[in-house]
Design an enzyme around this catalytic site. Sequence first.
Site, PDB file in Angstrom:
ATOM      1  N   HIS A  23       0.818  -1.212   0.000  1.00  8.05           N
ATOM      2  CA  HIS A  23       0.000   0.000   0.000  1.00  8.05           C
ATOM      3  C   HIS A  23       0.856   1.267   0.000  1.00  8.05           C
ATOM      4  CE1 HIS A  23      -4.151   0.831  -0.165  1.00  8.05           C
ATOM      5  NE2 HIS A  23      -4.419   1.085   1.087  1.00  8.05           N
ATOM      6  N   ASN A  69      -6.508   6.702   4.244  1.00 11.15           N
ATOM      7  CA  ASN A  69      -7.928   6.990   4.034  1.00 11.15           C
ATOM      8  C   ASN A  69      -8.288   8.461   4.186  1.00 11.15           C
ATOM      9  OD1 ASN A  69      -7.934   4.258   3.787  1.00 11.15           O
ATOM     10  ND2 ASN A  69      -9.306   3.841   5.484  1.00 11.15           N
ATOM     11  N   ASP A  94      -0.745   2.519  -5.266  1.00 12.14           N
ATOM     12  CA  ASP A  94      -0.726   1.095  -5.595  1.00 12.14           C
ATOM     13  C   ASP A  94      -2.045   0.704  -6.270  1.00 12.14           C
ATOM     14  OD1 ASP A  94      -2.459  -0.446  -3.091  1.00 12.14           O
ATOM     15  OD2 ASP A  94      -1.788   1.607  -2.778  1.00 12.14           O
ATOM     16  N   ASN A 115      -9.071   3.638  -1.393  1.00 11.36           N
ATOM     17  CA  ASN A 115      -9.577   4.601  -0.409  1.00 11.36           C
ATOM     18  C   ASN A 115      -8.842   5.937  -0.414  1.00 11.36           C
ATOM     19  OD1 ASN A 115     -11.617   2.923   0.521  1.00 11.36           O
ATOM     20  ND2 ASN A 115     -10.307   1.950   2.041  1.00 11.36           N
TER      21      ASN A 115
END
Length: 195
Positions: A23, A69, A94, A115
């Site tokens: 991530h 997020n 990613d 997100n």
Amino acid sequence: MSGANFLVVGLGNIGPEYAHTRHNMGFMVLDAWAKASNTLFESKRYGDLAVVTIKGKNFYLLKPSTYMNLSGKAVRYWLGKLPITEEQLMVVCDDINLPFGTLRMRKRGSDGGHNGLKNISELIETQDFARLRIGVGHEFGEGEQIDFVLGELSEAQETQMEEISAKAIKGITDWAFIGIDRAMNFVNTKTQGKE
């Protein structure tokens, strides 16, 4: 592209436990760029910022400190602070829908379930910004997506990051100098890393 200032946002999560996770592809690319340019990140509001100047153009490299997020908070703040328009914004992240090491540049688009992109689109109230997605693969079962993206790269994948980062950085600089259409022709090839 007109303009001398560009905001390049690498998405990721802060903290050493996330440093080598899938991530954090956005952070890895920006870290590689700063290192190659002998530039250091400084802690600023909502993120770490480094500036790389190439042929009169300033690339503001931003690693949000808001966690993935809430990335939009940092992007919205720095767009206003610099000031830079959405046309001069590139987000690097990613993508589980691409094979590992595959790069895809787009002018605009949906968040694709990411997100970080979703929060940015919501807070700057547009999906019309460039993004560079870096494939991390899709090797997980149902309900295992979070564990997968927060899992670490394999040793083989780590060794490929230098090459992947270099290609991403060239794509981003091409975007600034020759425009996104020609940059996409360079970036969006079918070459990819090995698992």
